[in-house]
Design a protein around this motif. Structure first.
Motif, PDB file in Angstrom:
ATOM      1  N   VAL A 348     -75.942 -66.725  24.189  1.00 30.55           N
ATOM      2  CA  VAL A 348     -76.807 -65.655  23.710  1.00 30.55           C
ATOM      3  C   VAL A 348     -77.769 -65.328  24.852  1.00 30.55           C
ATOM      4  O   VAL A 348     -78.276 -66.235  25.518  1.00 30.55           O
ATOM      5  CB  VAL A 348     -77.535 -66.073  22.412  1.00 30.55           C
ATOM      6  CG1 VAL A 348     -78.353 -67.346  22.591  1.00 30.55           C
ATOM      7  CG2 VAL A 348     -78.423 -64.959  21.880  1.00 30.55           C
ATOM      8  N   VAL A 349     -77.948 -64.043  25.094  1.00 31.11           N
ATOM      9  CA  VAL A 349     -78.897 -63.601  26.124  1.00 31.11           C
ATOM     10  C   VAL A 349     -79.825 -62.557  25.489  1.00 31.11           C
ATOM     11  O   VAL A 349     -79.518 -62.015  24.422  1.00 31.11           O
ATOM     12  CB  VAL A 349     -78.162 -62.985  27.345  1.00 31.11           C
ATOM     13  CG1 VAL A 349     -77.323 -64.030  28.068  1.00 31.11           C
ATOM     14  CG2 VAL A 349     -77.306 -61.798  26.943  1.00 31.11           C
ATOM     15  N   HIS A 377     -71.746 -59.744  19.240  1.00 33.84           N
ATOM     16  CA  HIS A 377     -72.888 -59.164  18.555  1.00 33.84           C
ATOM     17  C   HIS A 377     -73.812 -58.533  19.590  1.00 33.84           C
ATOM     18  O   HIS A 377     -74.777 -59.143  20.028  1.00 33.84           O
ATOM     19  CB  HIS A 377     -73.599 -60.257  17.770  1.00 33.84           C
ATOM     20  CG  HIS A 377     -72.669 -61.132  16.958  1.00 33.84           C
ATOM     21  ND1 HIS A 377     -71.875 -60.628  15.951  1.00 33.84           N
ATOM     22  CD2 HIS A 377     -72.397 -62.452  17.001  1.00 33.84           C
ATOM     23  CE1 HIS A 377     -71.165 -61.623  15.410  1.00 33.84           C
ATOM     24  NE2 HIS A 377     -71.468 -62.742  16.038  1.00 33.84           N
ATOM     25  N   GLY A 379     -75.952 -56.350  19.292  1.00 32.71           N
ATOM     26  CA  GLY A 379     -77.307 -56.094  18.800  1.00 32.71           C
ATOM     27  C   GLY A 379     -78.207 -57.295  18.820  1.00 32.71           C
ATOM     28  O   GLY A 379     -79.433 -57.168  18.758  1.00 32.71           O
ATOM     29  N   ASP A 380     -77.649 -58.487  18.892  1.00 33.40           N
ATOM     30  CA  ASP A 380     -78.523 -59.656  18.965  1.00 33.40           C
ATOM     31  C   ASP A 380     -78.253 -60.493  20.217  1.00 33.40           C
ATOM     32  O   ASP A 380     -78.778 -61.595  20.351  1.00 33.40           O
ATOM     33  CB  ASP A 380     -78.445 -60.507  17.687  1.00 33.40           C
ATOM     34  CG  ASP A 380     -77.030 -60.982  17.398  1.00 33.40           C
ATOM     35  OD1 ASP A 380     -76.315 -61.321  18.347  1.00 33.40           O
ATOM     36  OD2 ASP A 380     -76.643 -61.011  16.213  1.00 33.40           O
ATOM     37  N   ASN A 382     -75.619 -62.052  21.273  1.00 30.43           N
ATOM     38  CA  ASN A 382     -74.757 -63.219  21.126  1.00 30.43           C
ATOM     39  C   ASN A 382     -73.290 -62.824  21.362  1.00 30.43           C
ATOM     40  O   ASN A 382     -72.715 -62.047  20.608  1.00 30.43           O
ATOM     41  CB  ASN A 382     -74.932 -63.786  19.718  1.00 30.43           C
ATOM     42  CG  ASN A 382     -74.082 -65.020  19.439  1.00 30.43           C
ATOM     43  OD1 ASN A 382     -73.718 -65.256  18.303  1.00 30.43           O
ATOM     44  ND2 ASN A 382     -73.751 -65.790  20.462  1.00 30.43           N
ATOM     45  N   GLY A 421     -75.403 -69.405  20.721  1.00 35.59           N
ATOM     46  CA  GLY A 421     -76.114 -68.525  19.800  1.00 35.59           C
ATOM     47  C   GLY A 421     -75.948 -68.946  18.361  1.00 35.59           C
ATOM     48  O   GLY A 421     -76.868 -68.858  17.569  1.00 35.59           O
ATOM     49  N   GLU A 422     -74.729 -69.415  18.004  1.00 38.98           N
ATOM     50  CA  GLU A 422     -74.504 -69.695  16.588  1.00 38.98           C
ATOM     51  C   GLU A 422     -73.443 -70.743  16.304  1.00 38.98           C
ATOM     52  O   GLU A 422     -73.299 -71.150  15.156  1.00 38.98           O
ATOM     53  CB  GLU A 422     -74.155 -68.398  15.847  1.00 38.98           C
ATOM     54  CG  GLU A 422     -72.931 -67.669  16.421  1.00 38.98           C
ATOM     55  CD  GLU A 422     -72.652 -66.337  15.725  1.00 38.98           C
ATOM     56  OE1 GLU A 422     -73.522 -65.864  14.993  1.00 38.98           O
ATOM     57  OE2 GLU A 422     -71.565 -65.781  15.939  1.00 38.98           O
TER      58      GLU A 422
END
Lengths: 464, 464
Positions: A348-349, A377, A379-380, A382, A421-422
């Protein structure tokens, strides 16, 4: 680590707690339990136990603690980092039979569940009551317990946040068998260190989640998706910070490229609404009225067209939306089916660095002469980036994979990003976490682990 | 605890780090620094240092660590539980001069600030740019560092959540002087235990916050408040779960009673829009259009009228809203001005148990023959209940206060509540935290504390 091997006495004890038909050894253990969906590591537990309630879990943990036997909790095994593989043998605690929805409380907007309830069961249950559990990871057949343990995110994080934001309280069994309630139905809490937030995302290394109180929202009455083709991926992704800057928050912003869409069409045997362009943004907006949503998405549509989008395809029927999102849901499986083996980078950045990161990872394809596919993703921030083995030899594959991963994680670090990220750290991403946290940071994590699990029996070999 | 006393050498070192004019001893230390706003405990630090940057904080902590000197961080001293009082003397680290807004990043919707920036400065700064930092505690002159350390909540938690939900990343100085970045601008994170969430709400006992990355939202374009009189408090509060159940989420739901309103009118010298009824709910709704908000508040107005509300007073001008909310903001000071001394119970209970708790605390007035006043966040279950000394002797006051608190916290526990919703534990609420967590839970907190601060020099005597 020096754990006791499981012997006949241990099995007898487990049977006395759980009944014969929920205790499995040797050939009785299905091959599925020896691995997860991706991490490329295989190891059987010495004994597999299917727990049915908190008391059983507590008794098993107390016994394991007293006898120094490692315990690996497991949901549906849909993880991607080896988090639910029993690296050190011992007991695998299958939580999937603890799968009751215990209470819906509409006055407090909470849902109390056991950890084995599936994500798709939760959505259906609450949506039937006009309520909403926003976290929306791609894998709908994962258990909520697994989602809590990895702090799963999903598509709607742009607007709503991640699993942690929707866990109000937990019941956990600690390494010594102690049962502990943390958090609860309360909306605010400033009563000592937040054990709830520490437990969420701890991948079964600090305690076994046996119950969760989830926060719900009223179900938005309308949702509309926009599929927006762009001439190339760079233009698509560079549009995302412009959308955020316009002070509009879509529910989801995903990016996808042509060859992943084609792979998904082939995998599902279903056509995607459009596959003529090289790259797409897929946006969703939700709200309580058509007017409210239209106002917002028209603004975003203009931003995209100004940024070079080729068209704006509006999906305002359930059917159309389902067709797009089911294709999106199949990307991982479709890429997997297209190669012999693969591994994933779940970085995730910050969301204005996504374009830079994707460009970087595309360049690695040429540099290392290896196929790399991605979606994610936008938009977030990730990204899910898959490195594919294809017909490489085991030796070449391992070398290339390590080099590509090293380059990607170090780039993520440089851009202010994080290792995962997840999907979590599990076993597979430990070296990269180590590099990103530094030795002092890892020392802290280890000390926290020891505070909860002084004997190190809970899911050993994971996270830190 | 066995700490080293501060001597001439220590002072010289601090002056070498911070310059003479930011190091204070003995009579130079203003009386304000010996207490906070409520906790009834007074103690001066041996030396007061005003830090100007992270490097100074790091040097001071390293020195304190090497020399075993306790360090108490302090913002504006607006706390209510003695969290920023230097119980063990030593160094008080005044963070209020680290008060720069460092960066607004509109592409990532983040604001990076130093810990001494005031809450009201943040609101103004972001709202001037059509952005929004939702946490809204009553005390607008508190520092953001203090808000982060207590996981402050405020009025808008009903819809938006609390401070923790709006902290994306922190820079902290640990007890040994090590500087650590945790979290960041990323929206998702599943990379090891969440140190960020552990640090938020830790009241300066795990590290010193020297920088924070806050999450922002687009500023809602419209807000409307409803002031709703009820014949009595019970009817008012019992309406709240009905509102939540109707699947409408107001931004804020506060309750207030006539004599608190009268006290506030007297304190401010300003009339409240209405004081003819015994009890009121005050609701706010925000959104992006008048129509959107109207649709929602009309539904809620009907629910209230059906539940026995006497009227619904709509405040749709900024001026009217300011007059109501400024009165609401003065409640604490007004009650304080009406008595000789007071202490506060900041419990939080599930929101459908608020009525029961308020009724219970009212009965304690008669039972113990002592004045008790309350107001609070009906929509999130967080109550502020004040026990007033009036003309009781010190001895009687201490006895009655202890008995009343004991009764209230044990009732909160019974209802599934927690010791503190948003003001923290500090020094004053430690016995109640202990009771509610149990000895095993407290042991866990202490072990976590030791992981971060093995010498126990960070804000000793607080939380655990």
């Amino acid at each position: 680590m020096d754990f006791k091997k499981v012997d006949k006495n241990d099995i007898d004890y487990l049977i006395s707690v759980c009944e014969q038909d929920r205790v499995f050894i040797e050939n009785e253990i299905n091959e599925d339990y020896s691995h997860d969906e991706l991490a490329g590591i295989h190891k059987y537990p010495e004994v597999l136990v299917q727990a049915k309630n908190t008391e059983e879990v507590s008794k098993i943990m107390k016994y394991a603690y007293d006898n120094n036997i490692p315990v690996t909790p497991r949901g549906q095994g849909t993880g991607l980092v080896g988090g639910s593989v029993s690296l050190h043998g011992g007991i695998m605690l299958d939580m999937s039979k603890m799968n009751e929805i215990l209470e819906i409380d509409e006055e407090n907007l909470t849902l109390t569940v056991e950890p084995g309830v599936l994500l798709m069961e939760i959505s259906k249950f609450v949506e039937d009551r006009d309520l909403f559990y926003p976290p929306d990871p791609g894998e709908k057949s994962a258990t909520i317990g697994g989602n809590i343990n990895t702090n799963a995110g999903g598509m709607r994080a742009v607007k709503y946040g991640v699993t942690r934001d929707f866990v109000r309280g937990l019941e956990v069994v600690l390494s010594n068998g102690e049962i502990m309630e943390i958090g609860g139905k309360v909306v605010k809490n400033s009563s000592g260190y937040s054990l709830k937030d520490l437990m969420v995302g701890s991948e079964g290394t600090l305690g076994i989640v046996t119950k969760a109180v989830l926060k719900l929202l009223p179900l938005p009455k309308k949702a509309i998706s926009l599929l927006i083709p762009f001439p190339n991926l760079e233009m698509a992704i560079e549009t995302v910070p412009k959308i955020i800057k316009s002070k509009v928050i879509p529910t989801a912003i995903e990016y996808m490229v042509k060859d992943v869409i084609l792979a998904s069409e082939e995998f599902l045997g279903k056509k995607f609404p459009d596959n003529s362009s090289d790259a797409y943004l897929l946006l969703t907006f939700d709200g309580n009225s058509k007017e409210e949503i239209e106002q917002v998405y028209e603004k975003v549509a203009h931003i995209c067209l100004d940024a070079g989008a080729l068209d704006v395809l509006i999906s305002n029927t359930q059917e159309r939306q389902d067709s797009i999102w089911s294709a999106r849901g199949a990307f991982l499986e479709a890429i997997k089916a297209s190669t012999t083996e693969m591994d994933e980078c779940d970085v995730v950045v910050p969301r204005n660095r996504v374009a830079e990161f994707v460009k970087f990872s595309n360049e690695l394809q040429k540099e290392f002469d290896i196929r790399i596919k991605s979606f994610g993703h936008a938009g977030d921030g990730n990204l899910h980036i898959y490195v594919l083995k294809d017909d490489l030899s085991e030796e070449v594959w391992e070398k290339k994979l390590a080099d590509v991963f090293k380059a990607m994680y170090s780039k993520a670090n440089e851009l202010g990003g994080k290792v995962s990220g997840e999907h979590g750290i599990g076993y597979a991403k430990k070296p990269y976490l180590q590099e990103s946290m530094g030795s002092f940071g890892m020392e802290l994590l280890k000390n926290i682990k020891l505070s909860f699990d002084p004997k190190g029996i809970l899911n050993p070999g994971k996270v830190c």
